[in-house]
Scaffold this motif. Structure first.
Motif, PDB file in Angstrom:
ATOM      1  N   LYS A 104      15.455  21.214 -19.502  1.00  0.00           N
ATOM      2  CA  LYS A 104      14.776  20.030 -18.509  1.00  0.00           C
ATOM      3  C   LYS A 104      15.364  19.945 -17.048  1.00  0.00           C
ATOM      4  CE  LYS A 104      15.769  15.845 -19.518  1.00  0.00           C
ATOM      5  NZ  LYS A 104      16.547  15.672 -20.650  1.00  0.00           N
ATOM      6  N   GLU A 105      16.710  19.854 -17.132  1.00  0.00           N
ATOM      7  CA  GLU A 105      17.463  19.729 -15.778  1.00  0.00           C
ATOM      8  C   GLU A 105      17.591  21.199 -15.280  1.00  0.00           C
ATOM      9  OE1 GLU A 105      18.731  16.161 -17.799  1.00  0.00           O
ATOM     10  OE2 GLU A 105      19.139  17.879 -18.357  1.00  0.00           O
ATOM     11  N   ALA A 106      17.224  21.237 -13.715  1.00  0.00           N
ATOM     12  CA  ALA A 106      17.720  22.404 -12.934  1.00  0.00           C
ATOM     13  C   ALA A 106      18.731  23.217 -13.446  1.00  0.00           C
ATOM     14  CB  ALA A 106      17.547  21.993 -11.528  1.00  0.00           C
ATOM     15  N   ARG A 107      19.934  22.508 -13.722  1.00  0.00           N
ATOM     16  CA  ARG A 107      21.252  23.125 -13.805  1.00  0.00           C
ATOM     17  C   ARG A 107      21.423  23.961 -15.004  1.00  0.00           C
ATOM     18  NH1 ARG A 107      26.403  20.965 -16.250  1.00  0.00           N
ATOM     19  NH2 ARG A 107      26.523  23.291 -16.946  1.00  0.00           N
ATOM     20  N   TRP A 108      20.560  23.641 -16.040  1.00  0.00           N
ATOM     21  CA  TRP A 108      20.693  24.575 -17.263  1.00  0.00           C
ATOM     22  C   TRP A 108      19.840  25.879 -17.136  1.00  0.00           C
ATOM     23  CZ3 TRP A 108      24.554  22.641 -19.647  1.00  0.00           C
ATOM     24  CH2 TRP A 108      24.819  21.447 -19.809  1.00  0.00           C
TER      25      TRP A 108
ATOM     26  N   TYR B 142      29.722  25.102 -25.130  1.00  0.00           N
ATOM     27  CA  TYR B 142      29.406  25.384 -23.490  1.00  0.00           C
ATOM     28  C   TYR B 142      29.113  24.081 -22.887  1.00  0.00           C
ATOM     29  CZ  TYR B 142      27.580  27.475 -19.257  1.00  0.00           C
ATOM     30  OH  TYR B 142      27.108  27.630 -18.004  1.00  0.00           O
ATOM     31  N   ASP B 143      29.891  23.486 -21.777  1.00  0.00           N
ATOM     32  CA  ASP B 143      29.906  22.522 -21.093  1.00  0.00           C
ATOM     33  C   ASP B 143      30.129  20.913 -21.802  1.00  0.00           C
ATOM     34  OD1 ASP B 143      28.147  20.053 -19.612  1.00  0.00           O
ATOM     35  OD2 ASP B 143      29.149  21.545 -18.114  1.00  0.00           O
ATOM     36  N   ARG B 144      29.383  21.091 -23.046  1.00  0.00           N
ATOM     37  CA  ARG B 144      29.490  19.943 -24.023  1.00  0.00           C
ATOM     38  C   ARG B 144      30.212  20.306 -25.299  1.00  0.00           C
ATOM     39  NH1 ARG B 144      23.210  18.055 -23.537  1.00  0.00           N
ATOM     40  NH2 ARG B 144      22.909  17.607 -21.464  1.00  0.00           N
TER      41      ARG B 144
ATOM     42  N   THR C 142      24.565  10.468 -26.999  1.00  0.00           N
ATOM     43  CA  THR C 142      24.685  11.709 -27.807  1.00  0.00           C
ATOM     44  C   THR C 142      25.469  12.775 -27.157  1.00  0.00           C
ATOM     45  OG1 THR C 142      22.617  12.687 -27.064  1.00  0.00           O
ATOM     46  CG2 THR C 142      22.516  11.597 -29.235  1.00  0.00           C
ATOM     47  N   ASP C 143      25.802  12.572 -25.892  1.00  0.00           N
ATOM     48  CA  ASP C 143      26.549  13.723 -25.168  1.00  0.00           C
ATOM     49  C   ASP C 143      27.995  13.107 -24.929  1.00  0.00           C
ATOM     50  OD1 ASP C 143      26.051  15.399 -21.792  1.00  0.00           O
ATOM     51  OD2 ASP C 143      27.503  15.440 -23.447  1.00  0.00           O
ATOM     52  N   ASN C 144      28.854  13.916 -25.518  1.00  0.00           N
ATOM     53  CA  ASN C 144      30.292  13.433 -25.291  1.00  0.00           C
ATOM     54  C   ASN C 144      30.792  13.647 -23.824  1.00  0.00           C
ATOM     55  OD1 ASN C 144      32.990  13.134 -27.051  1.00  0.00           O
ATOM     56  ND2 ASN C 144      33.563  14.706 -25.576  1.00  0.00           N
TER      57      ASN C 144
ATOM     58  N   GLN D  14      33.097  11.083 -21.510  1.00  0.00           N
ATOM     59  CA  GLN D  14      34.196  11.376 -20.695  1.00  0.00           C
ATOM     60  C   GLN D  14      34.034  11.141 -19.136  1.00  0.00           C
ATOM     61  OE1 GLN D  14      34.411  15.760 -21.812  1.00  0.00           O
ATOM     62  NE2 GLN D  14      36.353  15.415 -22.520  1.00  0.00           N
ATOM     63  N   PHE D  15      32.610  11.288 -18.709  1.00  0.00           N
ATOM     64  CA  PHE D  15      32.578  10.754 -17.302  1.00  0.00           C
ATOM     65  C   PHE D  15      32.869   9.350 -17.190  1.00  0.00           C
ATOM     66  CE2 PHE D  15      30.980  14.893 -16.924  1.00  0.00           C
ATOM     67  CZ  PHE D  15      29.658  15.027 -17.206  1.00  0.00           C
ATOM     68  N   LYS D  16      32.279   8.298 -18.216  1.00  0.00           N
ATOM     69  CA  LYS D  16      32.646   6.973 -17.982  1.00  0.00           C
ATOM     70  C   LYS D  16      34.211   6.650 -18.263  1.00  0.00           C
ATOM     71  CE  LYS D  16      31.620   2.563 -20.692  1.00  0.00           C
ATOM     72  NZ  LYS D  16      33.142   2.240 -20.624  1.00  0.00           N
TER      73      LYS D  16
ATOM     74  N   ASP E 290      19.186  10.274 -23.494  1.00  0.00           N
ATOM     75  CA  ASP E 290      18.801  11.530 -23.253  1.00  0.00           C
ATOM     76  C   ASP E 290      18.609  11.907 -21.876  1.00  0.00           C
ATOM     77  OD1 ASP E 290      16.173  12.598 -25.889  1.00  0.00           O
ATOM     78  OD2 ASP E 290      18.357  12.558 -25.727  1.00  0.00           O
ATOM     79  N   TRP E 291      19.534  11.217 -20.702  1.00  0.00           N
ATOM     80  CA  TRP E 291      19.769  11.510 -19.685  1.00  0.00           C
ATOM     81  C   TRP E 291      18.539  11.129 -18.727  1.00  0.00           C
ATOM     82  CZ3 TRP E 291      24.250  11.987 -17.217  1.00  0.00           C
ATOM     83  CH2 TRP E 291      25.462  12.301 -17.997  1.00  0.00           C
ATOM     84  N   LYS E 292      17.551  10.762 -19.283  1.00  0.00           N
ATOM     85  CA  LYS E 292      16.212  10.837 -18.676  1.00  0.00           C
ATOM     86  C   LYS E 292      15.915   9.796 -17.482  1.00  0.00           C
ATOM     87  CE  LYS E 292      13.073  12.297 -22.493  1.00  0.00           C
ATOM     88  NZ  LYS E 292      13.117  11.778 -23.600  1.00  0.00           N
TER      89      LYS E 292
ATOM     90  N   GLN F 163      25.719  13.619  -9.757  1.00  0.00           N
ATOM     91  CA  GLN F 163      26.488  14.985 -10.370  1.00  0.00           C
ATOM     92  C   GLN F 163      25.487  15.951 -10.658  1.00  0.00           C
ATOM     93  OE1 GLN F 163      28.934  16.391 -14.578  1.00  0.00           O
ATOM     94  NE2 GLN F 163      27.878  14.290 -14.249  1.00  0.00           N
ATOM     95  N   ASP F 164      25.957  17.131 -10.330  1.00  0.00           N
ATOM     96  CA  ASP F 164      25.312  18.559 -10.414  1.00  0.00           C
ATOM     97  C   ASP F 164      24.861  19.248  -9.218  1.00  0.00           C
ATOM     98  OD1 ASP F 164      23.553  17.322 -13.394  1.00  0.00           O
ATOM     99  OD2 ASP F 164      25.488  18.413 -13.223  1.00  0.00           O
ATOM    100  N   ALA F 165      24.772  18.360  -8.179  1.00  0.00           N
ATOM    101  CA  ALA F 165      24.416  18.979  -6.845  1.00  0.00           C
ATOM    102  C   ALA F 165      22.769  19.670  -7.079  1.00  0.00           C
ATOM    103  CB  ALA F 165      25.289  20.100  -6.387  1.00  0.00           C
TER     104      ALA F 165
ATOM    105  N   TYR G  92      29.589  18.680  -7.217  1.00  0.00           N
ATOM    106  CA  TYR G  92      29.241  19.895  -7.262  1.00  0.00           C
ATOM    107  C   TYR G  92      29.928  20.567  -8.401  1.00  0.00           C
ATOM    108  CZ  TYR G  92      28.879  24.995  -6.030  1.00  0.00           C
ATOM    109  OH  TYR G  92      28.622  26.182  -5.935  1.00  0.00           O
ATOM    110  N   LYS G  93      29.604  21.185  -9.370  1.00  0.00           N
ATOM    111  CA  LYS G  93      30.113  21.874 -10.509  1.00  0.00           C
ATOM    112  C   LYS G  93      29.729  23.358  -9.992  1.00  0.00           C
ATOM    113  CE  LYS G  93      28.786  19.367 -14.103  1.00  0.00           C
ATOM    114  NZ  LYS G  93      28.841  18.551 -15.435  1.00  0.00           N
ATOM    115  N   PRO G  94      30.748  24.231  -9.614  1.00  0.00           N
ATOM    116  CA  PRO G  94      30.160  25.507  -9.308  1.00  0.00           C
ATOM    117  C   PRO G  94      29.600  26.256 -10.610  1.00  0.00           C
ATOM    118  CG  PRO G  94      32.204  24.945  -8.339  1.00  0.00           C
ATOM    119  CD  PRO G  94      32.075  23.664  -9.219  1.00  0.00           C
TER     120      PRO G  94
HETATM  121  C1  GAL Z   1      25.841  16.784 -19.176  1.00  0.00           C
HETATM  122  C2  GAL Z   1      26.282  17.777 -18.041  1.00  0.00           C
HETATM  123  C3  GAL Z   1      25.677  17.156 -16.676  1.00  0.00           C
HETATM  124  C4  GAL Z   1      24.258  16.603 -16.625  1.00  0.00           C
HETATM  125  C5  GAL Z   1      23.757  16.114 -18.185  1.00  0.00           C
HETATM  126  C6  GAL Z   1      22.342  16.180 -18.315  1.00  0.00           C
HETATM  127  O1  GAL Z   1      26.347  17.157 -20.257  1.00  0.00           O
HETATM  128  O2  GAL Z   1      27.406  17.944 -18.007  1.00  0.00           O
HETATM  129  O3  GAL Z   1      25.866  18.338 -15.652  1.00  0.00           O
HETATM  130  O4  GAL Z   1      23.657  16.927 -15.812  1.00  0.00           O
HETATM  131  O5  GAL Z   1      24.380  16.902 -19.204  1.00  0.00           O
HETATM  132  O6  GAL Z   1      22.021  17.194 -18.676  1.00  0.00           O
END
Ligand code: GAL
Length: 347
Positions: free
Chosen positions: A48-52, A124-126, A172-174, A178-180, A206-208, A259-261, A279-281
């Protein structure tokens, strides 16, 4: 006498080495056949998000360069589907699993299933919680939160207390916790000193973006339009916040973090409706994870300088650094790294 001793020692060492490899085979050794390609299973929460999408492409490209074959499955935010995806990848004979969990706790089952088949698992990432996960590869997520809150702290208005709204990520996302935690380390002392007042806070399911928009709508309804900053945990939720602010004619007047640029976020930064992002390269994470996956699949040693506790064990971890991006350093960061062109951002 001496030669006999050497002979005994050599045969002892050999039997231990073989013993170790057999033990692994006992549990169904998934290492590639001597002649075979390394096969990696990549199980994603969502695209869903561009970064993935970028993570997937860079990971697959690097793995292919290393001679590996990657099977990618995306669960579209559904835990049952993601467990099914992992079962499919195990059955199809992958040598290592790389997982971006939708729900870090629900995916503990995936680690058990993989280990029963002798397959190592990289989160990976999470992180995947409550399991004897083999490796965690991510960015320094607590630092992400610190930098976001530090930016707000460094740009507070004269009038005290500054009134801020906090948007956390998916429960649901650890990573969201951590960000908090990183944000709390900066914000809590400011609340104590009276410099900051958190007028509204909530988790965006769901980060929506639409859930983030609802949180800011609720904040304005409950506490009025005098908001100095929205501490949003990623660009998607920042986008939802800016939508709600623009409905009130407040876009560009309230500091919004991210976050994510993402490209759309960088464009908001260029026009002033969002103040910063992290920015997370991604190439460091995606390429690094592909290299680690191939090493793990071929039984080569992996160096992990950190550990992250997942509720069960201190998981060996490889954590990459992050950078605050504002309109002042967009060219020196994301443009220099070739993520986007200057003219795509500053249209
Ligand atoms: C996090 C991730 C972020 C963010 C979010 C939504 O786990 O580290 O970069 O975009 O998910 O997908």
């Amino acid at each position: 006498m001496k030669t006999r001793l050497i002979f005994v020692v050599i045969s002892l060492v050999l039997s231990v080495l073989i013993g170790l490899s057999l033990a692994r085979q006992g549990a169904g050794d998934a290492r590639p056949e001597r002649s075979g390609k390394v096969r990696i299973g990549l199980s994603l929460d969502t695209l869903k998000e561009a970064r993935w999408q970028a993570d997937r492409d860079m990971f697959v490209r690097r793995a292919s360069e290393l001679g590996a074959k990657v099977q990618v499955l995306s669960a579209n935010g559904d835990d049952t589907v993601q467990i099914g995806d992992v079962e499919k990848l195990i059955t199809s004979g992958v040598n290592v699993l790389v997982i971006v969990p939708h729900d870090g706790t629900a995916m503990a089952k995936a680690v058990r299933l993989a280990h029963d088949a002798g397959i190592p698992v990289i989160a990976y990432d999470r992180i995947i919680r409550d399991s004897d996960l083999d490796l965690y590869v991510s960015f320094d997520n607590v630092r992400v939160g610190e930098l976001q809150a530090r930016f707000v702290a460094d740009h507070l208005p004269q009038q005290k207390p500054a009134r801020i709204v906090r948007i956390y990520g998916a429960k649901t996302d650890n990573n969201a916790s951590q960000f908090k935690a990183g944000q709390d380390s900066v914000i809590d002392p400011l609340v104590k000193s009276g410099a900051v007042s958190v007028v509204h806070e909530d988790w965006a399911e769901d980060w929506k973006p639409e859930n983030a928009k609802r949180i800011v709508n609720a904040a304005i309804t409950a506490k009025g339009p005098r908001i100095d900053a929205v501490l949003a945990s990623n660009d998607g939720t920042a986008g939802g916040a800016v939508q709600a602010l623009s409905e009130e004619g407040l876009a560009g007047k309230v500091l919004v973090t991210g976050q994510d640029a993402d490209l759309v976020a960088l464009q908001r930064i260029a026009t002033g409706t969002q103040a910063m992002s992290i920015y997370k390269p991604l190439h460091t994470l995606a390429q690094g994870a592909a290299e680690l996956a191939v090493k793990m699949a071929t039984g080569k040693p992996v160096v992990a300088r950190h550990t992250v506790n997942n509720g069960a064990i201190d998981v060996p971890a490889v954590l990459f650094d992050v950078v605050t991006v504002t309109s002042a350093n967009i060219d020196a960061t994301v443009v220099k790294d070739g993520l986007y062109r200057h003219e795509d951002i500053f249209r």
